[in-house]
Design an enzyme around this catalytic site. Structure first.
Site, PDB file in Angstrom:
ATOM      1  CG  HIS A  63      -1.717  -1.213   1.423  1.00 40.10           C
ATOM      2  ND1 HIS A  63      -2.700  -1.579   0.538  1.00 40.10           N
ATOM      3  CD2 HIS A  63      -1.673  -2.184   2.375  1.00 40.10           C
ATOM      4  CE1 HIS A  63      -3.243  -2.733   0.951  1.00 40.10           C
ATOM      5  NE2 HIS A  63      -2.641  -3.116   2.057  1.00 40.10           N
ATOM      6  CG  HIS A  93       2.944   5.334   5.965  1.00 42.41           C
ATOM      7  ND1 HIS A  93       2.665   5.226   7.322  1.00 42.41           N
ATOM      8  CD2 HIS A  93       1.877   5.957   5.408  1.00 42.41           C
ATOM      9  CE1 HIS A  93       1.478   5.746   7.563  1.00 42.41           C
ATOM     10  NE2 HIS A  93       0.992   6.205   6.422  1.00 42.41           N
ATOM     11  CG  HIS A  95      -0.638   8.325   2.099  1.00 38.41           C
ATOM     12  ND1 HIS A  95      -1.474   7.226   2.087  1.00 38.41           N
ATOM     13  CD2 HIS A  95      -0.227   8.463   3.389  1.00 38.41           C
ATOM     14  CE1 HIS A  95      -1.582   6.736   3.318  1.00 38.41           C
ATOM     15  NE2 HIS A  95      -0.816   7.459   4.121  1.00 38.41           N
ATOM     16  CD  GLU A 105      -3.823   9.437   3.046  1.00 39.06           C
ATOM     17  OE1 GLU A 105      -3.541   9.263   4.241  1.00 39.06           O
ATOM     18  OE2 GLU A 105      -4.483   8.617   2.385  1.00 39.06           O
ATOM     19  CG  HIS A 118       0.648   9.988   7.124  1.00 38.19           C
ATOM     20  ND1 HIS A 118      -0.343   9.335   6.418  1.00 38.19           N
ATOM     21  CD2 HIS A 118       0.348  11.314   7.020  1.00 38.19           C
ATOM     22  CE1 HIS A 118      -1.201  10.203   5.940  1.00 38.19           C
ATOM     23  NE2 HIS A 118      -0.808  11.411   6.284  1.00 38.19           N
ATOM     24  CB  THR A 197      -5.893   7.885   5.732  1.00 41.07           C
ATOM     25  OG1 THR A 197      -4.537   7.406   5.575  1.00 41.07           O
ATOM     26  CG2 THR A 197      -5.920   9.157   6.549  1.00 41.07           C
TER      27      THR A 197
HETATM   28  C1  LIG Z   1      -2.990  -0.703  12.043  1.00 45.10           C
HETATM   29  C2  LIG Z   1      -2.248  -0.094  10.885  1.00 45.10           C
HETATM   30  C3  LIG Z   1      -0.767  -0.434  10.867  1.00 45.10           C
HETATM   31  S1  LIG Z   1       0.312   0.976  11.032  1.00 45.10           S
HETATM   32  C4  LIG Z   1      -0.392   2.246  10.071  1.00 45.10           C
HETATM   33  C5  LIG Z   1      -0.325   2.225   8.701  1.00 45.10           C
HETATM   34  F1  LIG Z   1       0.325   1.222   8.069  1.00 45.10           F
HETATM   35  C6  LIG Z   1      -0.918   3.221   7.931  1.00 45.10           C
HETATM   36  F2  LIG Z   1      -0.808   3.170   6.592  1.00 45.10           F
HETATM   37  C7  LIG Z   1      -1.600   4.250   8.536  1.00 45.10           C
HETATM   38  S2  LIG Z   1      -2.441   5.439   7.564  1.00 45.10           S
HETATM   39  O1  LIG Z   1      -3.771   5.466   8.059  1.00 45.10           O
HETATM   40  O2  LIG Z   1      -2.231   5.147   6.203  1.00 45.10           O
HETATM   41  N1  LIG Z   1      -1.799   6.838   7.719  1.00 45.10           N
HETATM   42  C8  LIG Z   1      -2.155   7.622   8.857  1.00 45.10           C
HETATM   43  C9  LIG Z   1      -1.640   4.296   9.913  1.00 45.10           C
HETATM   44  F3  LIG Z   1      -2.238   5.309  10.556  1.00 45.10           F
HETATM   45  C10 LIG Z   1      -1.043   3.294  10.670  1.00 45.10           C
HETATM   46  F4  LIG Z   1      -1.107   3.336  12.004  1.00 45.10           F
HETATM   47 ZN   LIG Z   2      -0.651   7.316   6.096  1.00 44.05          ZN
END
Ligand SMILES: CCCSc1c(F)c(F)c(S(=O)(=O)NC)c(F)c1F
Ligand SMILES: [Zn+2]
Length: 259
Positions: A63, A93, A95, A105, A118, A197
């Site tokens: 992802h 990570h 986006h 985002e 993020h 997200t």
């Molecule tokens: C339980 C998820 C595993 S950790 C993770 C993540 F992999 C992620 F991609 C996002 S996100 O929503 O994409 N960006 C805020 C998160 F917030 C996370 F905490």
């Molecule tokens: Zn994220």
């Protein structure tokens, strides 16, 4: 059944079928409208301290590209800002878009940035990331926008690793990286109560979105787009547009740490 993704048949418009919280009251991201944010003089400056020796590896999780940290001590952590207590860094990570005109985002008065970083932290009042991830005060994510500008030397180390983690599931060791080199000089921020997200879309995130972007060159953004959603041996599927669009505010207040 195929898992969630970002295509028309498994993307953000479809997530509610398996994750009904997608239509919840504190979903992320949102469009941040600076003129409607409330300046809160009680908000403290962010206190971020990261120890490069806690950096473990870099992974293509299908992802995004994610750098994971050892979180068995408090040596990489976030305190102050809008949160109480201490939150440990788990991973960061990104986006991004298929072109430089989209990819973030969060948006700012409708403006999309080419990418968004993020930094995911979890509340140490809980025993682990997994326990914290679903709690209303479980996570704090620092969001940093990327805008097109000069080459960012602090991204180079990351980008150099991309060739070895091109496809889904690839992981390689990644040591001594200091994520604070990816923070803007000014740590003014907006904050609001939101969610992951990506599925499972848990409403567990205190969002802390930096007002000041960092830069990446167009060539560096192109490097992100060489990653694949697909695994080795499958038809190559470029990892682009891995962003969820802004969600309804549903009465939430966005606070600003700055005037
Ligand atoms: C339980 C998820 C595993 S950790 C993770 C993540 F992999 C992620 F991609 C996002 S996100 O929503 O994409 N960006 C805020 C998160 F917030 C996370 F905490
Ligand atoms: Zn994220």
């Amino acid at each position: 059944t195929m898992s969630w993704g970002y295509k028309p048949n498994n993307g953000p418009q479809k997530w509610v079928e398996n994750f009904p919280i997608a239509d919840g009251v504190r979903q992320s991201p949102i469009d941040i409208v600076p003129g409607q944010a409330s300046y809160d003089a009680g908000l403290k400056p962010l206190d971020l301290k990261y120890d490069p020796s806690t950096c473990l590896d870099i992974l293509n999780n299908g992802h995004s590209v994610q750098v994971t940290f050892a979180d068995d001590t408090d040596s990489s952590r976030l305190t102050d800002g809008p949160i109480s207590g201490l939150y440990r860094l788990k991973q960061f990570h990104f986006h991004w878009g298929a072109s430089d005109d989209k990819g973030s985002e969060h948006t700012v008065a409708g403006t999309k940035y080419p990418a968004e970083l993020h930094l995911v932290h979890w509340n140490t009042k809980y025993a682990s990331f997994s326990e914290a991830a679903s709690k209303p005060d479980g996570l704090a994510v620092v969001g940093v926008f990327l805008k097109i500008g000069g080459e960012n030397p602090n991204l180079q180390k990351l980008l150099k690793a991309f060739d070895t983690i091109k496809s889904k599931g690839k992981q390689t060791s990644f040591a001594n990286f200091d994520p604070s080199t990816l923070l803007p000089g000014c740590l003014d921020y907006w904050t609001y109560d939101g969610s992951l997200t990506t599925p499972p879309l848990y409403e567990s995130v205190t969002w802390i979105v930096c007002k000041e972007p960092i830069t990446a060159s167009s060539a560096q953004m192109a490097k992100f787009r060489t990653l694949l959603f697909s695994a080795d041996g499958a038809a190559p599927d470029c990892m682009v547009n891995n962003y969820r669009p802004p969600q309804p505010l549903k009465g939430r207040t966005v606070r600003a740490s700055f005037k």
